[in-house]
Every structure is written in C-alpha cells, then in structure tokens.
Design a protein around this motif. Sequence first.
Motif, PDB file in Angstrom:
ATOM      1  N   MET A 155       0.838  -1.183   0.000  1.00 42.89           N
ATOM      2  CA  MET A 155       0.000   0.000   0.000  1.00 42.89           C
ATOM      3  C   MET A 155       0.882   1.245   0.000  1.00 42.89           C
ATOM      4  O   MET A 155       1.785   1.379   0.821  1.00 42.89           O
ATOM      5  N   LYS A 156       0.648   2.121  -0.931  1.00 44.75           N
ATOM      6  CA  LYS A 156       1.441   3.334  -1.067  1.00 44.75           C
ATOM      7  C   LYS A 156       0.983   4.360  -0.033  1.00 44.75           C
ATOM      8  O   LYS A 156      -0.209   4.632   0.111  1.00 44.75           O
ATOM      9  N   LYS A 157       1.941   4.929   0.691  1.00 51.94           N
ATOM     10  CA  LYS A 157       1.616   5.914   1.716  1.00 51.94           C
ATOM     11  C   LYS A 157       1.542   7.307   1.096  1.00 51.94           C
ATOM     12  O   LYS A 157       2.353   7.664   0.250  1.00 51.94           O
ATOM     13  N   ASN A 158       0.564   8.083   1.518  1.00 54.76           N
ATOM     14  CA  ASN A 158       0.379   9.444   1.042  1.00 54.76           C
ATOM     15  C   ASN A 158       1.500  10.317   1.605  1.00 54.76           C
ATOM     16  O   ASN A 158       1.627  10.463   2.817  1.00 54.76           O
ATOM     17  N   LYS A 159       2.325  10.902   0.735  1.00 52.77           N
ATOM     18  CA  LYS A 159       3.448  11.734   1.185  1.00 52.77           C
ATOM     19  C   LYS A 159       2.979  12.968   1.931  1.00 52.77           C
ATOM     20  O   LYS A 159       3.641  13.451   2.831  1.00 52.77           O
ATOM     21  N   CYS A 160       1.811  13.513   1.538  1.00 53.86           N
ATOM     22  CA  CYS A 160       1.288  14.705   2.203  1.00 53.86           C
ATOM     23  C   CYS A 160       0.839  14.404   3.621  1.00 53.86           C
ATOM     24  O   CYS A 160       0.800  15.279   4.468  1.00 53.86           O
ATOM     25  N   ALA A 161       0.466  13.170   3.893  1.00 55.48           N
ATOM     26  CA  ALA A 161      -0.054  12.812   5.212  1.00 55.48           C
ATOM     27  C   ALA A 161       1.061  12.633   6.232  1.00 55.48           C
ATOM     28  O   ALA A 161       0.804  12.598   7.426  1.00 55.48           O
ATOM     29  N   GLY A 162       2.304  12.514   5.781  1.00 52.40           N
ATOM     30  CA  GLY A 162       3.407  12.350   6.710  1.00 52.40           C
ATOM     31  C   GLY A 162       3.313  11.027   7.438  1.00 52.40           C
ATOM     32  O   GLY A 162       3.165   9.977   6.829  1.00 52.40           O
ATOM     33  N   ASN A 163       3.366  11.076   8.771  1.00 54.58           N
ATOM     34  CA  ASN A 163       3.312   9.851   9.553  1.00 54.58           C
ATOM     35  C   ASN A 163       1.910   9.555  10.083  1.00 54.58           C
ATOM     36  O   ASN A 163       1.744   8.771  10.997  1.00 54.58           O
ATOM     37  N   LEU A 164       0.891  10.171   9.505  1.00 51.52           N
ATOM     38  CA  LEU A 164      -0.486   9.952   9.945  1.00 51.52           C
ATOM     39  C   LEU A 164      -1.112   8.802   9.170  1.00 51.52           C
ATOM     40  O   LEU A 164      -0.862   8.638   7.976  1.00 51.52           O
ATOM     41  N   ASP A 165      -1.952   8.031   9.874  1.00 53.13           N
ATOM     42  CA  ASP A 165      -2.715   7.030   9.139  1.00 53.13           C
ATOM     43  C   ASP A 165      -3.916   7.719   8.499  1.00 53.13           C
ATOM     44  O   ASP A 165      -4.125   8.918   8.665  1.00 53.13           O
ATOM     45  N   GLU A 166      -4.706   6.974   7.733  1.00 46.13           N
ATOM     46  CA  GLU A 166      -5.803   7.578   6.973  1.00 46.13           C
ATOM     47  C   GLU A 166      -6.839   8.258   7.870  1.00 46.13           C
ATOM     48  O   GLU A 166      -7.303   9.358   7.570  1.00 46.13           O
ATOM     49  N   MET A 167      -7.182   7.625   8.995  1.00 47.74           N
ATOM     50  CA  MET A 167      -8.161   8.207   9.907  1.00 47.74           C
ATOM     51  C   MET A 167      -7.633   9.514  10.520  1.00 47.74           C
ATOM     52  O   MET A 167      -8.344  10.510  10.598  1.00 47.74           O
ATOM     53  N   GLN A 168      -6.380   9.516  10.935  1.00 45.54           N
ATOM     54  CA  GLN A 168      -5.790  10.725  11.518  1.00 45.54           C
ATOM     55  C   GLN A 168      -5.708  11.844  10.483  1.00 45.54           C
ATOM     56  O   GLN A 168      -5.952  13.005  10.802  1.00 45.54           O
ATOM     57  N   ASN A 169      -5.374  11.475   9.245  1.00 48.89           N
ATOM     58  CA  ASN A 169      -5.283  12.465   8.182  1.00 48.89           C
ATOM     59  C   ASN A 169      -6.657  13.090   7.916  1.00 48.89           C
ATOM     60  O   ASN A 169      -6.769  14.301   7.757  1.00 48.89           O
ATOM     61  N   GLN A 170      -7.700  12.269   7.864  1.00 45.74           N
ATOM     62  CA  GLN A 170      -9.060  12.785   7.657  1.00 45.74           C
ATOM     63  C   GLN A 170      -9.470  13.689   8.813  1.00 45.74           C
ATOM     64  O   GLN A 170     -10.093  14.731   8.608  1.00 45.74           O
ATOM     65  N   LYS A 171      -9.146  13.318  10.038  1.00 44.81           N
ATOM     66  CA  LYS A 171      -9.464  14.128  11.216  1.00 44.81           C
ATOM     67  C   LYS A 171      -8.739  15.477  11.136  1.00 44.81           C
ATOM     68  O   LYS A 171      -9.331  16.531  11.392  1.00 44.81           O
TER      69      LYS A 171
END
Length: 155
Positions: free
Chosen positions: A1-17
């Motif tokens: 699974m490719k990690k979103n570079k803009c999200a940094g070290n956040l998972d998807e839920m943390q990024n959405q929050k």
Amino acid sequence: MKKNKCAGNLDEMQNQKLLKLEEYGFWIVFWALLLSIVVQLTAGLGIKEVIGEIIVFLMGSVYLAITTLKNGLWTRSTVPSRKGNALVSMIPAAVIGALHVFRMIQSNRVTANALFVTFGIMAAAYAGCFAILELFRANYQKRRSELDNIGESEE
C-alpha cells in the motif's frame, strides 16, 4: 500500500481528522475576519483603516472560489442554481445597505437623497454579486461536465 506523502506519519483516519480540523479552523477565521470588518466599519472606521483585513479576506475568498471551481466542486449539500444565486445575492446587498444606513444615522445625515443613494448602492451590490455567482455557476457546470465525461472520452 502506497503511503500518502502529504499525510506524513499519519494514518488515513488521523489524516481525515486533521483535514476536518483544518477546515473548521479556516471557516472560523473566515467568518471572524468578516465580522471584524463589519464591526470596524460599523464603529465608524473608514475603508483605509480596515484595508488590510479586507485584502486578507478577499485573498481567502478568491483562493477558495478558484480552487473549488477548478476541481468541479460547489458545496456538500447544494448545487448552484439561478434561484439560489438570486436569494444569496440579497445578503450582501442587505448588509451593505444596513451598514450605509447605520453610518448615516451615526453622522446624523439621513435624507431622502441619501436613502436613494443607499438603494442604488444596494442594487449595484445585488447585481454584482448575482453576476459573479452566475459566472461561477456557469464555470462550475462546464467543469463538472468535463470531469464527469473524462471516462467516456478515454474509451
């Protein structure tokens, strides 16, 4: 699974929050800035005294309008319509008219001619706002159509 570079070290839920918190922060600042401008103008300050706030407010407004239209977005709950634009255009016209009347009362210069000028200013504000919203509506519909037809044109 490719990690979103803009999200940094956040998972998807943390990024959405975080995105939701940033959105709320933007709207708090946006409406507080508008309220600050209205209060300062009501208190008797001139445009020269609040020009900085007006420029920042306009920068945020223009950025939001351009980026949402470019991406074929309007709002989460409505679609643009001529009737909706006509109704929404009444708001700035009413606010501008109320500010003008309030300042006339403060300066004790309420005359029939001044009220006539106020109605002219309100009509101009309404027409300008309506024209801008209709331009945005047309741009939105064109862009939305382009984005919706991307898959069909590739086939």
